[in-house]
Design an enzyme around this catalytic site. Structure first.
Site, PDB file in Angstrom:
ATOM      1  N   LYS A 157      -2.048  -1.017  -7.889  1.00  0.00           N
ATOM      2  CA  LYS A 157      -3.416  -1.486  -8.138  1.00  0.00           C
ATOM      3  C   LYS A 157      -3.313  -2.919  -8.668  1.00  0.00           C
ATOM      4  CE  LYS A 157      -7.624   0.045 -10.458  1.00  0.00           C
ATOM      5  NZ  LYS A 157      -8.195   0.983 -11.429  1.00  0.00           N
TER       6      LYS A 157
ATOM      7  N   TYR B 241       4.368   6.270  12.468  1.00  0.00           N
ATOM      8  CA  TYR B 241       3.900   5.554  11.278  1.00  0.00           C
ATOM      9  C   TYR B 241       2.465   5.064  11.407  1.00  0.00           C
ATOM     10  CZ  TYR B 241       5.942   1.786  14.109  1.00  0.00           C
ATOM     11  OH  TYR B 241       6.297   0.961  15.140  1.00  0.00           O
TER      12      TYR B 241
ATOM     13  N   VAL C  16      -4.391   6.554 -10.127  1.00  0.00           N
ATOM     14  CA  VAL C  16      -3.441   6.298  -9.046  1.00  0.00           C
ATOM     15  C   VAL C  16      -2.458   7.457  -8.923  1.00  0.00           C
ATOM     16  CG1 VAL C  16      -3.658   3.785  -9.066  1.00  0.00           C
ATOM     17  CG2 VAL C  16      -1.953   4.876 -10.531  1.00  0.00           C
ATOM     18  N   GLU C  17      -2.203   8.155 -10.019  1.00  0.00           N
ATOM     19  CA  GLU C  17      -1.308   9.315  -9.980  1.00  0.00           C
ATOM     20  C   GLU C  17      -1.843  10.395  -9.043  1.00  0.00           C
ATOM     21  OE1 GLU C  17      -0.610   7.331 -13.987  1.00  0.00           O
ATOM     22  OE2 GLU C  17      -2.352   7.743 -12.719  1.00  0.00           O
TER      23      GLU C  17
ATOM     24  N   GLU D 137     -15.981   0.785 -11.957  1.00  0.00           N
ATOM     25  CA  GLU D 137     -14.994   0.973 -10.899  1.00  0.00           C
ATOM     26  C   GLU D 137     -15.444   2.030  -9.892  1.00  0.00           C
ATOM     27  OE1 GLU D 137     -10.585   0.147 -12.401  1.00  0.00           O
ATOM     28  OE2 GLU D 137     -11.596   1.688 -13.617  1.00  0.00           O
TER      29      GLU D 137
END
Length: 118
Positions: A98, A53, A72-73, A21
């Site tokens: 994900k 935005y 991801v945290e 990864e």
């Protein structure tokens, strides 16, 4: 307090704990919900008064593309802290998904809230 949002922002990311990864880019999905008082830009009709935005999205894309994240945290926390700091917003909700990370699911991920909720 009003909410400015970005939904389903797709970004190629280097994310994951496995060695394979770390060598590839995987598409992630980001949702942002950002507290902002929209009465001022509604009255002025001036982009300078908004929580832009497009600018926020570009910052998130640049952040994701600039480095590898194992979790991801950590990515969600980094996004939240950067946007709160840049725009001086009182509250943010960040969702990082994900897709395809767990067989049989369409997506896994985290959702965090930071700041004082409106």
């Amino acid at each position: 307090m009003d909410i400015v949002y970005v939904k389903d922002l797709k970004i190629p990311a280097r994310i994951g704990i496995y060695e394979w990864e770390k060598r590839i880019r995987q598409q992630i999905r980001v949702d942002l919900e950002m507290a902002w008082d929209n009465r001022i830009p509604a009255a002025s009709d001036n982009i300078e008064d908004t929580l832009n935005y497009k600018t926020a999205s570009k910052q998130v894309i640049a952040l994701v593309e600039a480095q590898h994240f194992d979790l991801v945290e950590r990515l969600a926390e980094t996004i939240a802290q950067q946007l709160i700091s840049t725009f001086n917003m009182p509250w943010i909700r960040v969702t990082v998904g994900k897709p395809g990370a767990v067989r049989g699911s369409s997506e896994v991920g985290v959702q965090i809230e930071r700041g004082t909720r409106p």
